[in-house]
Design a protein around this motif. Structure first.
Motif, PDB file in Angstrom:
ATOM      1  N   ILE A 196      33.572  52.158  37.400  1.00  0.00           N
ATOM      2  CA  ILE A 196      34.334  53.058  38.270  1.00  0.00           C
ATOM      3  C   ILE A 196      35.487  53.776  37.592  1.00  0.00           C
ATOM      4  CG2 ILE A 196      33.765  51.701  40.314  1.00  0.00           C
ATOM      5  CD1 ILE A 196      36.650  50.569  40.160  1.00  0.00           C
ATOM      6  N   GLU A 197      35.793  53.451  36.345  1.00  0.00           N
ATOM      7  CA  GLU A 197      37.020  53.971  35.736  1.00  0.00           C
ATOM      8  C   GLU A 197      37.091  55.499  35.693  1.00  0.00           C
ATOM      9  OE1 GLU A 197      37.856  53.573  31.614  1.00  0.00           O
ATOM     10  OE2 GLU A 197      35.791  53.152  31.076  1.00  0.00           O
ATOM     11  N   ASP A 198      35.958  56.160  35.669  1.00  0.00           N
ATOM     12  CA  ASP A 198      35.964  57.623  35.626  1.00  0.00           C
ATOM     13  C   ASP A 198      36.195  58.259  36.999  1.00  0.00           C
ATOM     14  OD1 ASP A 198      35.471  57.608  32.906  1.00  0.00           O
ATOM     15  OD2 ASP A 198      33.295  57.669  33.156  1.00  0.00           O
ATOM     16  N   LEU A 199      36.223  57.424  38.042  1.00  0.00           N
ATOM     17  CA  LEU A 199      36.342  57.939  39.402  1.00  0.00           C
ATOM     18  C   LEU A 199      37.719  57.716  40.011  1.00  0.00           C
ATOM     19  CD1 LEU A 199      32.914  56.627  40.771  1.00  0.00           C
ATOM     20  CD2 LEU A 199      33.427  58.907  39.875  1.00  0.00           C
ATOM     21  N   ILE A 200      38.568  56.938  39.326  1.00  0.00           N
ATOM     22  CA  ILE A 200      39.853  56.569  39.917  1.00  0.00           C
ATOM     23  C   ILE A 200      40.971  56.652  38.877  1.00  0.00           C
ATOM     24  CG2 ILE A 200      39.037  55.182  41.857  1.00  0.00           C
ATOM     25  CD1 ILE A 200      39.918  53.548  38.576  1.00  0.00           C
ATOM     26  N   ASP A 201      42.200  56.384  39.323  1.00  0.00           N
ATOM     27  CA  ASP A 201      43.364  56.460  38.435  1.00  0.00           C
ATOM     28  C   ASP A 201      43.879  55.089  38.027  1.00  0.00           C
ATOM     29  OD1 ASP A 201      43.649  59.391  38.667  1.00  0.00           O
ATOM     30  OD2 ASP A 201      44.161  58.928  40.754  1.00  0.00           O
ATOM     31  N   VAL A 202      43.674  54.088  38.896  1.00  0.00           N
ATOM     32  CA  VAL A 202      44.176  52.733  38.661  1.00  0.00           C
ATOM     33  C   VAL A 202      43.169  51.743  39.215  1.00  0.00           C
ATOM     34  CG1 VAL A 202      46.048  51.084  39.138  1.00  0.00           C
ATOM     35  CG2 VAL A 202      46.579  53.510  38.900  1.00  0.00           C
ATOM     36  N   ILE A 203      43.083  50.583  38.579  1.00  0.00           N
ATOM     37  CA  ILE A 203      42.287  49.482  39.119  1.00  0.00           C
ATOM     38  C   ILE A 203      43.241  48.360  39.510  1.00  0.00           C
ATOM     39  CG2 ILE A 203      40.659  47.634  38.540  1.00  0.00           C
ATOM     40  CD1 ILE A 203      39.215  49.693  36.760  1.00  0.00           C
ATOM     41  N   GLU A 204      43.107  47.871  40.750  1.00  0.00           N
ATOM     42  CA  GLU A 204      43.898  46.722  41.205  1.00  0.00           C
ATOM     43  C   GLU A 204      42.978  45.516  41.338  1.00  0.00           C
ATOM     44  OE1 GLU A 204      47.466  46.762  44.084  1.00  0.00           O
ATOM     45  OE2 GLU A 204      45.797  46.118  45.360  1.00  0.00           O
ATOM     46  N   LEU A 205      43.323  44.436  40.673  1.00  0.00           N
ATOM     47  CA  LEU A 205      42.505  43.231  40.683  1.00  0.00           C
ATOM     48  C   LEU A 205      42.905  42.341  41.848  1.00  0.00           C
ATOM     49  CD1 LEU A 205      42.679  42.326  36.860  1.00  0.00           C
ATOM     50  CD2 LEU A 205      41.075  43.859  38.035  1.00  0.00           C
ATOM     51  N   ASN A 206      41.974  42.093  42.751  1.00  0.00           N
ATOM     52  CA  ASN A 206      42.225  41.194  43.873  1.00  0.00           C
ATOM     53  C   ASN A 206      41.851  39.779  43.452  1.00  0.00           C
ATOM     54  OD1 ASN A 206      42.354  39.719  46.213  1.00  0.00           O
ATOM     55  ND2 ASN A 206      41.178  41.156  47.460  1.00  0.00           N
ATOM     56  N   VAL A 207      42.860  39.038  43.010  1.00  0.00           N
ATOM     57  CA  VAL A 207      42.663  37.621  42.664  1.00  0.00           C
ATOM     58  C   VAL A 207      43.524  36.774  43.609  1.00  0.00           C
ATOM     59  CG1 VAL A 207      42.075  38.029  40.247  1.00  0.00           C
ATOM     60  CG2 VAL A 207      44.479  37.771  40.883  1.00  0.00           C
ATOM     61  N   SER A 208      43.618  37.228  44.873  1.00  0.00           N
ATOM     62  CA  SER A 208      44.627  36.637  45.744  1.00  0.00           C
ATOM     63  C   SER A 208      44.265  36.524  47.214  1.00  0.00           C
ATOM     64  CB  SER A 208      45.923  37.456  45.631  1.00  0.00           C
ATOM     65  OG  SER A 208      45.666  38.843  45.767  1.00  0.00           O
ATOM     66  N   CYS A 209      43.071  36.927  47.618  1.00  0.00           N
ATOM     67  CA  CYS A 209      42.709  36.859  49.032  1.00  0.00           C
ATOM     68  C   CYS A 209      42.675  35.411  49.508  1.00  0.00           C
ATOM     69  CB  CYS A 209      41.343  37.511  49.252  1.00  0.00           C
ATOM     70  SG  CYS A 209      40.785  37.438  50.969  1.00  0.00           S
ATOM     71  N   PRO A 210      43.427  35.050  50.576  1.00  0.00           N
ATOM     72  CA  PRO A 210      43.500  33.647  51.005  1.00  0.00           C
ATOM     73  C   PRO A 210      42.341  33.176  51.876  1.00  0.00           C
ATOM     74  CG  PRO A 210      44.893  34.953  52.410  1.00  0.00           C
ATOM     75  CD  PRO A 210      44.339  35.894  51.360  1.00  0.00           C
ATOM     76  N   HIS A 211      41.459  34.106  52.287  1.00  0.00           N
ATOM     77  CA  HIS A 211      40.354  33.709  53.158  1.00  0.00           C
ATOM     78  C   HIS A 211      39.007  34.037  52.542  1.00  0.00           C
ATOM     79  CE1 HIS A 211      39.967  37.960  54.245  1.00  0.00           C
ATOM     80  NE2 HIS A 211      41.267  37.959  54.425  1.00  0.00           N
ATOM     81  N   ALA A 212      38.997  34.219  51.219  1.00  0.00           N
ATOM     82  CA  ALA A 212      37.748  34.547  50.533  1.00  0.00           C
ATOM     83  C   ALA A 212      36.843  33.327  50.438  1.00  0.00           C
ATOM     84  CB  ALA A 212      38.044  35.077  49.136  1.00  0.00           C
ATOM     85  N   MET A 213      35.568  33.597  50.201  1.00  0.00           N
ATOM     86  CA  MET A 213      34.624  32.514  49.975  1.00  0.00           C
ATOM     87  C   MET A 213      34.990  31.775  48.702  1.00  0.00           C
ATOM     88  SD  MET A 213      31.246  34.766  50.853  1.00  0.00           S
ATOM     89  CE  MET A 213      31.957  36.143  49.949  1.00  0.00           C
ATOM     90  N   CYS A 214      34.540  30.548  48.571  1.00  0.00           N
ATOM     91  CA  CYS A 214      34.861  29.716  47.419  1.00  0.00           C
ATOM     92  C   CYS A 214      34.471  30.428  46.127  1.00  0.00           C
ATOM     93  CB  CYS A 214      34.124  28.375  47.518  1.00  0.00           C
ATOM     94  SG  CYS A 214      34.516  27.233  46.181  1.00  0.00           S
ATOM     95  N   GLY A 215      35.385  30.425  45.153  1.00  0.00           N
ATOM     96  CA  GLY A 215      35.107  31.063  43.875  1.00  0.00           C
ATOM     97  C   GLY A 215      35.664  32.458  43.758  1.00  0.00           C
TER      98      GLY A 215
END
Length: 302
Positions: A111-130
């Motif tokens: 996706i890097e050619d389609l956007i200006d910044v990438i934000e890494l979501n390593v923090s969702c508290p209700h995500a599935m395990c892993g």
């Protein structure tokens, strides 16, 4: 007077849309850009489609909402079509999630050619395990994910962290070591829950979800304060912001930009124009000449 530059990108004001609130459609994100935001963060998406949790996925509570969407995602191939339609007049930030450094790396390269910044979501508290906070609570894994992402793309990478840790500064330092260009603080707090007193059942289908809204602002503010003192890279504040006074507090605590999410449900997209107008008036009536003058101001008063 509201203009600022962060990570080499020009922002017409310090206000961005936070991830998730406006969904995945470019039309909704463009609506926010036309309403006064300087940039938008997409809803988090993954490599493969993910249906997320069944309804109900949100419930209002005193001081905000609890949500358990389950990181629903159309998948990267489907989402590329939406990314291509986001108006380039604003800063376009894509929020991504995965279960390994390799998954984050692959998504970034796609996706890097389609956007200006990438934000890494390593923090969702209700995500599935892993996924989500189970990753972001581990400084070693966080560093590896950031490093892998940085090696696979040329755009700036922001890392969004969870407050559900013993030391958020430790995780922020690990992200910085991995090469993160900025730290976003914070994702929703929790997980929490609400029970229907008539049925005795938890209201959310997942039982538990992340808390967002005005009630978490003091915690978000403290996290920004701590991390500002711990890293050399910019901090982006998010959590409970609903007016210009909240923005000023986050800037004083050390945020270079802020993201607004839950408050849109109460005030609509017009909240961006309202805050920009009030913030500009505040600066005009102060001794500050720019947003940059305000960043970390409270630290200088000690």
């Amino acid at each position: 007077m509201l203009e600022t530059n962060v990570c080499g990108l020009n922002f017409k004001n310090p206000l961005l849309l936070a991830a998730g609130v406006m969904g995945s459609h470019a039309s909704s994100l463009n609506w926010i850009l036309n309403s006064g935001a300087s940039g938008v963060v997409t809803k988090s998406f993954s490599i493969e489609p993910n249906p997320g949790y069944h309804n109900p996925t949100t419930v209002p509570v005193e001081g905000g909402i609890i949500n358990a969407i389950g990181l629903s995602s159309p998948g990267v191939e489907n989402f590329k079509e939406e990314l291509e339609q986001i108006d380039s007049k604003g800063v376009r930030v894509a929020s991504i999630y995965g279960a390994s450094p390799e998954e984050f790396s692959y998504l970034a390269s796609e996706i890097e050619d389609l956007i200006d910044v990438i934000e890494l979501n390593v923090s969702c508290p209700h995500a599935m395990c892993g996924y989500g906070s189970s990753i972001g609570q581990d400084p070693t894994l966080t560093e590896k994910i950031v490093k892998a992402t940085k090696e696979s793309c040329k755009v700036p990478v922001w890392t969004k962290l969870t407050p559900n840790v013993t030391s958020i500064s430790e995780i922020a330092i690990a992200a910085e070591k991995g090469g993160s260009d900025a730290i976003t603080l914070i994702n929703s707090l929790g997980p929490g829950m609400k029970i229907d007193i008539k049925t005795g059942n938890p209201i959310l289908s997942n039982k538990f979800g992340g808390m967002s809204g005005p009630a978490i602002k003091p915690i978000a503010l403290r996290c920004v304060w701590d991390v500002y003192d711990s890293v050399e890279i910019p901090v982006i504040g998010v959590g409970g912001i609903s007016n210009y006074k909240d923005v000023v507090e986050f800037l004083y605590a050390g945020a270079s930009l802020v993201q607004i999410g839950t408050s849109i449900m109460d005030y609509g997209p017009e909240i961006f124009k309202t805050i920009n107008t009030d913030l500009n008036e505040f600066i005009e009536n102060s001794d500050f000449n720019s947003i940059n003058d305000m960043v970390g101001y409270a630290h200088k008063k000690i």
